[in-house]
Scaffold this motif. Structure first.
Motif, short mmCIF file in Angstrom:
data_model
loop_
_atom_site.label_atom_id
_atom_site.label_comp_id
_atom_site.label_asym_id
_atom_site.label_seq_id
_atom_site.Cartn_x
_atom_site.Cartn_y
_atom_site.Cartn_z
N UNK A 185 0.82 -1.21 0.00
CA UNK A 185 0.00 0.00 0.00
C UNK A 185 0.86 1.27 0.00
N UNK A 186 2.14 1.13 0.30
CA UNK A 186 3.03 2.31 0.28
C UNK A 186 3.14 2.91 -1.11
N UNK A 187 2.92 2.11 -2.13
CA UNK A 187 3.02 2.63 -3.50
C UNK A 187 1.65 2.98 -4.08
N UNK A 188 0.63 2.95 -3.22
CA UNK A 188 -0.73 3.20 -3.72
C UNK A 188 -1.06 4.69 -3.67
N UNK A 189 -1.61 5.25 -4.76
CA UNK A 189 -2.01 6.68 -4.72
C UNK A 189 -3.04 6.90 -3.60
N UNK A 190 -3.03 8.11 -3.01
CA UNK A 190 -3.89 8.40 -1.87
C UNK A 190 -5.37 8.19 -2.18
N UNK A 191 -5.78 8.59 -3.39
CA UNK A 191 -7.19 8.45 -3.74
C UNK A 191 -7.61 6.98 -3.75
N UNK A 192 -6.67 6.11 -4.15
CA UNK A 192 -6.96 4.67 -4.17
C UNK A 192 -7.01 4.12 -2.74
N UNK A 193 -6.21 4.68 -1.85
CA UNK A 193 -6.28 4.28 -0.45
C UNK A 193 -7.66 4.60 0.12
N UNK A 194 -8.13 5.82 -0.17
CA UNK A 194 -9.44 6.26 0.34
C UNK A 194 -10.57 5.40 -0.22
N UNK A 195 -10.45 5.02 -1.48
CA UNK A 195 -11.53 4.21 -2.08
C UNK A 195 -11.62 2.86 -1.35
N UNK A 196 -10.48 2.34 -0.93
CA UNK A 196 -10.51 1.10 -0.14
C UNK A 196 -11.12 1.31 1.22
N UNK A 197 -10.87 2.50 1.80
CA UNK A 197 -11.41 2.78 3.13
C UNK A 197 -12.95 2.79 3.14
N UNK A 198 -13.55 3.13 2.00
CA UNK A 198 -15.01 3.10 1.94
C UNK A 198 -15.52 1.69 2.25
N UNK A 199 -14.86 0.66 1.68
CA UNK A 199 -15.30 -0.71 1.94
C UNK A 199 -14.98 -1.11 3.38
N UNK A 200 -13.87 -0.60 3.90
CA UNK A 200 -13.52 -0.89 5.29
C UNK A 200 -14.61 -0.34 6.23
N UNK A 201 -15.00 0.91 5.98
CA UNK A 201 -16.06 1.52 6.78
C UNK A 201 -17.35 0.71 6.67
N UNK A 202 -17.62 0.22 5.45
CA UNK A 202 -18.83 -0.60 5.23
C UNK A 202 -18.90 -1.76 6.22
N UNK A 203 -17.77 -2.44 6.43
CA UNK A 203 -17.79 -3.60 7.34
C UNK A 203 -18.17 -3.17 8.76
N UNK A 204 -17.68 -1.99 9.15
CA UNK A 204 -18.04 -1.49 10.48
C UNK A 204 -19.53 -1.20 10.57
N UNK A 205 -20.07 -0.63 9.50
CA UNK A 205 -21.49 -0.27 9.52
C UNK A 205 -22.38 -1.51 9.52
N UNK A 206 -22.04 -2.47 8.65
CA UNK A 206 -22.98 -3.59 8.46
C UNK A 206 -22.83 -4.67 9.51
N UNK A 207 -21.67 -4.69 10.26
CA UNK A 207 -21.43 -5.93 10.98
C UNK A 207 -20.85 -5.78 12.38
N UNK A 208 -20.12 -4.64 12.66
CA UNK A 208 -19.30 -4.67 13.87
C UNK A 208 -19.16 -3.27 14.47
N UNK A 209 -19.91 -3.04 15.54
CA UNK A 209 -19.92 -1.74 16.20
C UNK A 209 -18.53 -1.40 16.76
N UNK A 210 -17.88 -2.39 17.35
CA UNK A 210 -16.56 -2.16 17.92
C UNK A 210 -15.56 -1.73 16.86
#
Lengths: 353, 353
Positions: free
Chosen positions: A168-193
């Protein structure tokens, strides 16, 4: 510790290791003697040599194939070229295809592996956050038609997923953020903690803190693996993973896949799906506000441009998951219970406009 | 009585009925409301209207797609066109594709059904003897690459196979004979009684005696269904169905698929596979003579043109079923026991020349 996607005979590990160790770790789960590594001309520069060296050090025969980077490569024509290369390289039923790259490389390589000689082994080596937390896990592989994305494909589980967070060190910032959207999704749909953890550590993730990223990716993969293990071919529960994606896909299609990255469109889609849930009194105003705040904290958009409603509606009804023209949204309530809801156009309009 | 291909959740019937009754019979095993019937411009003339009327009489919505007749259509390009048509016609995950025609139509339609939206339902309505006794049963679907036949495909079982024996009345005689090669194969590999029945009734089959054809097709399907039910994805036993096919494929490829029909090449292949078995003392001279006699009685060839051995060998080692360049033949002994045998080039040469 590796994670396991539990699918009976088709179970496989998600292995967290350096790319240099990939060859050694794959000897545990792949019987093939010959690999065809598929990557794109962007990732090639960074990691292709490393992965080849790692595989060859274990005695594997390695051939490679490089496709142009970008969604434009995810076509039946590119797939045909890769299939012809597999044949030219003498891949047989015991060979293995390795996908080194992001979602495009993973999806098309998986499609090639699923169809070459009616299916051969493959492994995923995702190098983007989006691929590491989402597309590389679960066996959905596909190519696009000019008219629609991911419309031609298969379910073909990999033998292993290799995640090297350092890529991920070679990943453009915008691409990092696009992945974070899916990461946030897991928190919303499945895991409050996990949702709360993300709220605390979002700055660390954006600053490429390797330990924070590793935890976020592992927890995301754990959640996806658990869901896929329960519903491999999306007969029920797996559809919860589409949270934010119904409107997200429509926004991507409306803008010809040029204006928004996938994660940006999903971020906006999650906001509006949450608004529908709020209006239906499925979630509290507080949860809705928290979702909105976390998405903003990740540097992701929460509103969309002013498209005519008819155009949005048209894209929503032609979605692959639509059923007889009815619009289906994945919603969750305050307790992370999944509801597959048919949404009437009027309800969508009242929330969107 | 229908036959059942026993594959657990993927079990399906082989239904023997008139094309006019197809729609009614399909209501028992297909939940779809919408069909896309794919056929070729040859079969279209004879049966497309009938099948559409039969489906529509049951309230199904029916759309159609016609491809040019012939192996030249079995490409990724034609598949792409069909997938685009499916999308244009609004097929969704609950729709069904029906393949009306011979092996080419069945294989490519099945490939389209296997990959459209990652797999939708499909039914086979074979109208050639070869398709009725072989390619429509068992779920092997594929398209060709310019370099190799059936190299891109999937295992995708149909929901039902509809066999109307009367469609054989419009089949050219050479196509009837090519199907008889596969029928004879079942007698050789699996059933002495059926082999003897074929010896007695070959003239009836060639004279298009409907009762005789119906019996031969049913018994052939029964044998194939039993084998596929035991080994869906060809991990072991299913390879017995390749009896005669290793050399057969090589002869087809050597002559650019122009000189021999599939059945003619398989007939020659069966003769030489039997000769290898005879030389290995796996079968008696008498059984060998009987096989040769029955193939001749069906009007099928038993010898091949004088190709240089190196060319034959080259094709044999590049076969999809070859393994690390080793040549694998499906052989049977006198008691119809299957042996998967690696054959040394010297042994092949001594038998072929």
């Amino acid at each position: 510790m590796d994670l396991i996607v539990e699918l009976g005979k088709r179970s496989y590990p998600i292995i967290f290791c350096d790319i240099d160790e990939a060859g050694q770790r794959l000897t545990e789960c792949v019987k093939s003697k010959k690999f065809m590594v598929i990557t794109d001309d962007n990732v090639e520069k960074y990691y292709l040599k490393d992965i080849c060296r790692s595989l060859e050090s274990q005695g594997y025969e390695v051939v490679t194939s490089v496709i142009p980077a970008g969604e434009e490569s995810k076509t039946m024509e590119t797939a045909k070229g890769l299939l012809q290369q597999a044949l030219k390289y003498g891949l047989d039923r015991t060979s293995c295809i390795a996908a080194l790259g992001g979602g495009v490389v993973g999806d098309i390589s998986g499609f090639v592996a699923a169809t070459y000689m009616r299916g051969i082994d493959f492994v995923q080596i995702p190098t983007t956050l989006l691929a590491q937390v989402d597309s590389s896990v679960g066996g959905k592989v596909a190519v696009n038609l000019p008219e629609a994305k991911n419309i031609v494909g298969a379910f073909h589980q990999p033998r292993a997923v290799i995640v090297d967070v350092k890529t991920l060190k070679t990943l453009p910032e915008r691409e990092l953020k696009t992945g974070l959207a899916e990461v946030i999704k897991y928190g919303v749909i499945r895991d409050k903690g996990f949702f709360q953890w993300l709220d605390i550590h979002m700055e660390d993730l954006l600053a490429l803190d390797m330990e924070a990223l590793k935890y976020a990716i592992k927890r995301s993969c754990e959640i996806k693996a658990e869901i896929v293990g329960q519903d491999e071919t999306e007969q029920g529960l797996r559809a919860v993973l589409n949270f934010g994606h119904t409107l997200g896909h429509a926004l991507e299609a409306l803008t010809d896949y040029k204006k928004y990255t996938h994660g940006e469109a999903v971020a906006i889609g999650m906001v509006y799906a949450s608004k529908i849930a709020l209006n239906r009194k499925m979630i509290s105003q507080q949860f809705y506000d928290e979702i909105l705040k976390l998405i903003k904290k990740a540097g992701l958009p929460t509103v969309f441009d002013d498209f005519p409603f008819e155009e949005v509606l048209n894209k929503l009804t032609s979605d692959k998951k639509a059923y007889n023209g009815r619009i289906i949204f994945a919603l969750v309530d305050e307790n992370r219970n999944f509801i597959k809801a048919e949404i009437h156009p009027d309800e969508i309009k009242s929330v969107l406009y």
